[in-house]
Design a protein around this motif. Structure first.
Motif, mmCIF file in Angstrom:
data_model
loop_
_atom_site.group_PDB
_atom_site.id
_atom_site.type_symbol
_atom_site.label_atom_id
_atom_site.label_comp_id
_atom_site.label_asym_id
_atom_site.label_seq_id
_atom_site.Cartn_x
_atom_site.Cartn_y
_atom_site.Cartn_z
ATOM 1 N N SER A 50 -3.181 -7.649 5.465
ATOM 2 C CA SER A 50 -2.009 -7.129 6.154
ATOM 3 C C SER A 50 -1.122 -6.479 5.104
ATOM 4 C CB SER A 50 -1.217 -8.243 6.830
ATOM 5 O OG SER A 50 -2.004 -8.882 7.795
ATOM 6 N N VAL A 51 -0.775 -5.220 5.360
ATOM 7 C CA VAL A 51 0.127 -4.508 4.464
ATOM 8 C C VAL A 51 1.189 -3.854 5.340
ATOM 9 C CG1 VAL A 51 0.360 -2.807 2.625
ATOM 10 C CG2 VAL A 51 -1.779 -4.056 2.870
ATOM 11 N N SER A 52 2.404 -4.340 5.247
ATOM 12 C CA SER A 52 3.503 -3.879 6.071
ATOM 13 C C SER A 52 4.009 -2.505 5.635
ATOM 14 C CB SER A 52 4.642 -4.896 5.967
ATOM 15 O OG SER A 52 5.837 -4.381 6.481
ATOM 16 N N ARG A 53 4.701 -1.827 6.534
ATOM 17 C CA ARG A 53 5.307 -0.542 6.173
ATOM 18 C C ARG A 53 6.420 -0.716 5.155
ATOM 19 N NH1 ARG A 53 6.548 2.493 11.641
ATOM 20 N NH2 ARG A 53 6.199 0.474 12.583
ATOM 21 N N LYS A 54 6.925 -1.919 5.004
ATOM 22 C CA LYS A 54 7.950 -2.181 3.995
ATOM 23 C C LYS A 54 7.406 -1.971 2.579
ATOM 24 C CE LYS A 54 10.378 -5.580 6.763
ATOM 25 N NZ LYS A 54 10.776 -6.985 6.887
ATOM 26 N N VAL A 55 6.095 -2.097 2.429
ATOM 27 C CA VAL A 55 5.453 -1.947 1.116
ATOM 28 C C VAL A 55 5.450 -0.486 0.691
ATOM 29 C CG1 VAL A 55 3.282 -2.211 -0.140
ATOM 30 C CG2 VAL A 55 4.050 -3.995 1.407
ATOM 31 N N GLY A 57 4.480 3.909 2.223
ATOM 32 C CA GLY A 57 3.905 4.793 3.227
ATOM 33 C C GLY A 57 2.420 4.539 3.413
ATOM 34 N N ALA A 58 1.816 5.315 4.287
ATOM 35 C CA ALA A 58 0.404 5.125 4.629
ATOM 36 C C ALA A 58 -0.502 5.268 3.412
ATOM 37 C CB ALA A 58 -0.011 6.118 5.714
ATOM 38 N N VAL A 59 -0.206 6.215 2.547
ATOM 39 C CA VAL A 59 -1.044 6.424 1.360
ATOM 40 C C VAL A 59 -1.010 5.191 0.465
ATOM 41 C CG1 VAL A 59 -1.308 7.812 -0.725
ATOM 42 C CG2 VAL A 59 -0.772 8.923 1.444
ATOM 43 N N VAL A 60 0.161 4.638 0.259
ATOM 44 C CA VAL A 60 0.316 3.448 -0.588
ATOM 45 C C VAL A 60 -0.376 2.247 0.053
ATOM 46 C CG1 VAL A 60 2.008 1.823 -1.539
ATOM 47 C CG2 VAL A 60 2.458 4.273 -1.613
ATOM 48 N N ARG A 61 -0.165 2.049 1.345
ATOM 49 C CA ARG A 61 -0.776 0.901 2.037
ATOM 50 C C ARG A 61 -2.300 0.989 2.010
ATOM 51 N NH1 ARG A 61 2.907 2.416 6.055
ATOM 52 N NH2 ARG A 61 1.208 2.745 7.548
ATOM 53 N N ASN A 62 -2.834 2.168 2.272
ATOM 54 C CA ASN A 62 -4.288 2.334 2.253
ATOM 55 C C ASN A 62 -4.858 2.147 0.852
ATOM 56 O OD1 ASN A 62 -4.511 2.751 4.989
ATOM 57 N ND2 ASN A 62 -4.205 4.948 4.818
ATOM 58 N N ARG A 63 -4.130 2.579 -0.168
ATOM 59 C CA ARG A 63 -4.570 2.390 -1.559
ATOM 60 C C ARG A 63 -4.667 0.901 -1.887
ATOM 61 N NH1 ARG A 63 -0.975 1.760 -5.291
ATOM 62 N NH2 ARG A 63 -1.682 1.554 -7.398
ATOM 63 N N ILE A 64 -3.668 0.132 -1.469
ATOM 64 C CA ILE A 64 -3.671 -1.308 -1.721
ATOM 65 C C ILE A 64 -4.863 -1.961 -1.023
ATOM 66 C CG2 ILE A 64 -2.433 -3.466 -1.257
ATOM 67 C CD1 ILE A 64 0.170 -1.785 -1.666
ATOM 68 N N LYS A 65 -5.102 -1.603 0.228
ATOM 69 C CA LYS A 65 -6.226 -2.187 0.969
ATOM 70 C C LYS A 65 -7.564 -1.786 0.361
ATOM 71 C CE LYS A 65 -4.478 -0.793 4.969
ATOM 72 N NZ LYS A 65 -4.325 -0.551 6.420
ATOM 73 N N ARG A 92 3.087 -8.024 -0.506
ATOM 74 C CA ARG A 92 4.542 -8.062 -0.491
ATOM 75 C C ARG A 92 5.083 -6.742 -1.025
ATOM 76 N NH1 ARG A 92 6.103 -13.901 -2.941
ATOM 77 N NH2 ARG A 92 6.448 -14.853 -0.944
ATOM 78 N N LYS A 93 6.364 -6.551 -0.913
ATOM 79 C CA LYS A 93 6.989 -5.273 -1.268
ATOM 80 C C LYS A 93 6.681 -4.776 -2.685
ATOM 81 C CE LYS A 93 11.216 -2.926 -0.062
ATOM 82 N NZ LYS A 93 12.563 -3.069 0.459
ATOM 83 N N PRO A 94 6.666 -5.637 -3.712
ATOM 84 C CA PRO A 94 6.397 -5.126 -5.072
ATOM 85 C C PRO A 94 5.004 -4.524 -5.254
ATOM 86 C CG PRO A 94 7.337 -7.337 -5.180
ATOM 87 C CD PRO A 94 7.045 -7.053 -3.744
ATOM 88 N N ALA A 95 4.074 -4.805 -4.348
ATOM 89 C CA ALA A 95 2.710 -4.287 -4.493
ATOM 90 C C ALA A 95 2.676 -2.767 -4.463
ATOM 91 C CB ALA A 95 1.815 -4.841 -3.384
ATOM 92 N N GLY A 96 3.574 -2.151 -3.741
ATOM 93 C CA GLY A 96 3.596 -0.704 -3.639
ATOM 94 C C GLY A 96 3.991 0.000 -4.919
ATOM 95 N N LYS A 97 4.608 -0.725 -5.830
ATOM 96 C CA LYS A 97 5.088 -0.123 -7.074
ATOM 97 C C LYS A 97 4.145 -0.323 -8.260
ATOM 98 C CE LYS A 97 9.934 -0.440 -5.818
ATOM 99 N NZ LYS A 97 10.018 -1.189 -4.596
ATOM 100 N N LEU A 98 3.046 -1.067 -8.065
ATOM 101 C CA LEU A 98 2.131 -1.359 -9.158
ATOM 102 C C LEU A 98 1.077 -0.271 -9.314
ATOM 103 C CD1 LEU A 98 1.432 -5.156 -8.589
ATOM 104 C CD2 LEU A 98 3.084 -4.119 -10.132
ATOM 105 N N ASP A 99 0.648 -0.058 -10.553
ATOM 106 C CA ASP A 99 -0.483 0.855 -10.749
ATOM 107 C C ASP A 99 -1.785 0.086 -10.474
ATOM 108 O OD1 ASP A 99 -1.035 -0.682 -12.989
ATOM 109 O OD2 ASP A 99 -0.541 0.870 -14.434
ATOM 110 N N SER A 100 -2.895 0.775 -10.488
ATOM 111 C CA SER A 100 -4.178 0.184 -10.091
ATOM 112 C C SER A 100 -4.561 -1.014 -10.944
ATOM 113 C CB SER A 100 -5.282 1.235 -10.159
ATOM 114 O OG SER A 100 -5.016 2.249 -9.240
ATOM 115 N N THR A 101 -4.366 -0.926 -12.255
ATOM 116 C CA THR A 101 -4.750 -2.015 -13.147
ATOM 117 C C THR A 101 -3.958 -3.282 -12.852
ATOM 118 O OG1 THR A 101 -5.193 -0.367 -14.842
ATOM 119 C CG2 THR A 101 -5.045 -2.643 -15.573
#
Length: 121
Positions: A50-55, A57-65, A92-101
């Protein structure tokens, strides 16, 4: 069957499957992720996300998944050698700000908590 594939049977797919893990499972937290997990009777560990929109936009959420699925797929045998688990990974919200590594490191770290905390009997 390829040992590193990620097929539909490797996923939590139904609302009822998520609810069972959420209600009966245990939890682990990190700064970036929360997981709910419980042992299963299947022949493989299964992952739901589950990746909320708070994390982000769609590009960021799909990248995390996408990264989470790949980490789970590649490290499943190493992370869960003694059992099979149903896992619900919540970003959680900080996940959207992390790089891939950093994201990969965080996912491996939180998935590793399962095997250290609970060993199936």
């Amino acid at each position: 069957m390829k040992p590193f594939s990620f097929r539909p049977c490797d996923r939590l797919r139904k609302k009822s499957e998520y609810q069972v893990v959420y209600e009966r499972g245990r939890r682990a937290h990190s700064e970036v992720f929360t997981i709910h997990y419980m042992p299963n009777a299947c022949s493989r560990s299964r992952l739901g996300m589950s990746v909320s929109r708070k994390v982000g936009g769609a590009v960021v959420r799909n990248r995390i998944k996408r990264i989470a699925r790949e980490v789970f797929r590649l490290h499943r045998e190493r992370l869960f050698p003694n059992g099979h688990w149903d896992i619900h990974l919540i970003a959680r919200k900080p996940a959207g700000k992390l790089d891939s590594t950093e994201l990969v490191r965080s996912i491996v770290e939180i998935l590793g908590k399962i095997e250290r905390r609970d060993r199936p009997i």
